[in-house]
Scaffold this motif. Structure first.
Motif, mmCIF file in Angstrom:
data_model
loop_
_atom_site.group_PDB
_atom_site.id
_atom_site.type_symbol
_atom_site.label_atom_id
_atom_site.label_comp_id
_atom_site.label_asym_id
_atom_site.label_seq_id
_atom_site.Cartn_x
_atom_site.Cartn_y
_atom_site.Cartn_z
ATOM 1 N N GLY A 1 0.815 -1.204 0.000
ATOM 2 C CA GLY A 1 0.000 0.000 0.000
ATOM 3 C C GLY A 1 0.852 1.258 0.000
ATOM 4 O O GLY A 1 0.520 2.251 -0.663
ATOM 5 N N GLY A 2 1.960 1.223 0.743
ATOM 6 C CA GLY A 2 2.885 2.349 0.722
ATOM 7 C C GLY A 2 3.507 2.554 -0.653
ATOM 8 O O GLY A 2 3.648 3.688 -1.129
ATOM 9 N N ILE A 3 3.840 1.437 -1.303
ATOM 10 C CA ILE A 3 4.410 1.530 -2.653
ATOM 11 C C ILE A 3 3.392 2.126 -3.625
ATOM 12 O O ILE A 3 3.742 2.922 -4.509
ATOM 13 C CB ILE A 3 4.868 0.129 -3.123
ATOM 14 N N VAL A 4 2.110 1.753 -3.455
ATOM 15 C CA VAL A 4 1.048 2.308 -4.294
ATOM 16 C C VAL A 4 1.056 3.832 -4.228
ATOM 17 O O VAL A 4 0.939 4.521 -5.253
ATOM 18 C CB VAL A 4 -0.329 1.762 -3.868
ATOM 19 N N VAL A 5 1.213 4.369 -3.021
ATOM 20 C CA VAL A 5 1.245 5.825 -2.854
ATOM 21 C C VAL A 5 2.506 6.406 -3.472
ATOM 22 O O VAL A 5 2.469 7.414 -4.193
ATOM 23 C CB VAL A 5 1.150 6.196 -1.362
ATOM 24 N N LEU A 6 3.652 5.779 -3.221
ATOM 25 C CA LEU A 6 4.934 6.312 -3.689
ATOM 26 C C LEU A 6 5.042 6.320 -5.208
ATOM 27 O O LEU A 6 5.769 7.147 -5.775
ATOM 28 C CB LEU A 6 6.078 5.513 -3.082
ATOM 29 N N VAL A 7 4.348 5.389 -5.887
ATOM 30 C CA VAL A 7 4.408 5.367 -7.353
ATOM 31 C C VAL A 7 3.210 6.079 -7.973
ATOM 32 O O VAL A 7 2.943 5.933 -9.172
ATOM 33 C CB VAL A 7 4.496 3.911 -7.880
ATOM 34 N N GLY A 8 2.484 6.864 -7.174
ATOM 35 C CA GLY A 8 1.412 7.691 -7.700
ATOM 36 C C GLY A 8 0.196 6.925 -8.178
ATOM 37 O O GLY A 8 -0.390 7.253 -9.221
#
Length: 336
Positions: free
Chosen positions: A137-144
């Motif tokens: 979920g954090g990666i989802v945010v970081l990759v827009g």
């Protein structure tokens, strides 16, 4: 009032070394408590999916533009982030509620007497899936809000629901070898139903990734396929699942199957019909947010009931203390 025993230094050291064993030595939950703990974890695994959908449908996916903090300067949302920040941060906080529910299930399973290692492992499996999905979920945010990572995020949540559903079922069974209640041909038909349901869920993530609800009010990359074509493929798969479910119900009636598989199949059929109505209405009304959210909830319920149908095809009776399990049952049982 129950007297609380004094905690000695030796007790404190033991608790630090192995807190689960320490609790298990001092607490024996009732079977119903273990069942409720497993059900709470299952319910929260569905709630986190629905609230995650609410984040996307309200355009709040980047309400907190970074991770693990909400902003570069604040761990939590700020007034400057507005309602989108509050929605996104609120969904992040629900992850801790999910962790608490899974933790309760682990503690209850570990403390049950006799200790059922398989049940405890199912609890730990949920914990590690939750941790992995939190990072994803954090990666989802970081990759827009890249749609492929969003799809993976949902599919991992689907895996969490599967493990939670199996654990809930196992809390209401014994640990004897499973005894099949239907023939091999019926079991194969159910496995086809499970496979078709998985394809339906995967197609649904592609529809979401190509559709208009990107998760944020800003420009977000979408899966480069024709949305209407994928939506129609999704509908075809849905009809395949409905047809397989109806065929299964007919076959179970023909072979005079036990009550449990028939009841679970009938319930699944009704859920599918409700989901189909929502799906067609949302398609022809241009995807209103409320109906899309209900469709996501329906997707979770369908997956749970498909698994309940699968698990209803066998029984695992509890072994009565001092009495061996019937030899015939053990001989024909194959582990599920």
């Amino acid at each position: 009032m129950v007297r609380v025993p004094k905690l000695t230094p030796a007790d404190a050291a033991a608790a630090l070394r192995n807190p689960l064993a320490f609790i298990a030595e001092r607490w024996t939950p009732a079977p119903r408590t273990v069942q409720r703990a497993a059900l709470a974890a299952l319910v929260m695994s569905v709630v986190i999916v629905v609230t995650g959908g609410a984040v996307r449908l309200t355009g709040s996916g980047l309400g907190c533009p970074t991770w693990p903090t909400c902003t570069d300067d604040s761990l939590t949302t700020t007034s400057a982030m507005g309602v989108h920040g509050a929605i996104e941060f609120g969904n992040r906080m629900l992850t801790y509620v999910l962790c608490a529910a899974v933790g309760w299930a682990i503690v209850a399973a570990r403390s049950e007497k006799p200790w059922r290692r398989g049940l405890t492992r199912l609890g730990w499996a949920q914990f590690w899936v939750v941790m992995g999905n939190a990072v994803l979920g954090g990666i989802v945010v970081l990759v827009g809000l890249n749609p492929y990572t969003v799809a993976a995020h949902f599919l991992l949540s689907t895996a969490l629901i599967a493990v939670a559903a199996v654990m809930w079922q196992r809390t209401r069974e014994g640990d004897e070898a499973p005894r099949p209640l239907v023939g091999k041909a019926v079991a194969q038909l159910v496995w086809f139903l499970v496979g078709a349901s998985l394809l339906l869920i995967v197609a649904g993530t592609v529809v979401t990734g190509a559709g208009p609800h990107a998760g944020d009010t800003r420009e977000v990359h979408r899966i480069p396929v024709d949305w209407e074509t994928v939506a129609k493929l999704h509908a075809v798969l849905a009809w395949i699942v409905v047809t397989l479910t109806f065929a299964l119900w007919f076959v179970l009636k023909a072979v005079d199957a036990p009550k449990s598989p028939l009841a679970r199949t009938r319930e699944l059929f009704l859920i599918l019909l409700g989901q189909g109505v929502i799906g067609y209405v949302q398609y022809f009304t241009h995807l209103p947010e409320l109906l899309v959210g209900l469709h996501m909830l329906g997707s979770c319920l369908i997956w749970i009931w498909v698994l309940r149908v699968l698990l209803s095809l066998r029984e695992r009776p509890a072994q009565v203390a001092g009495l061996p399990a019937p030899a015939a049952e053990v001989a024909v049982g194959t582990r599920a």
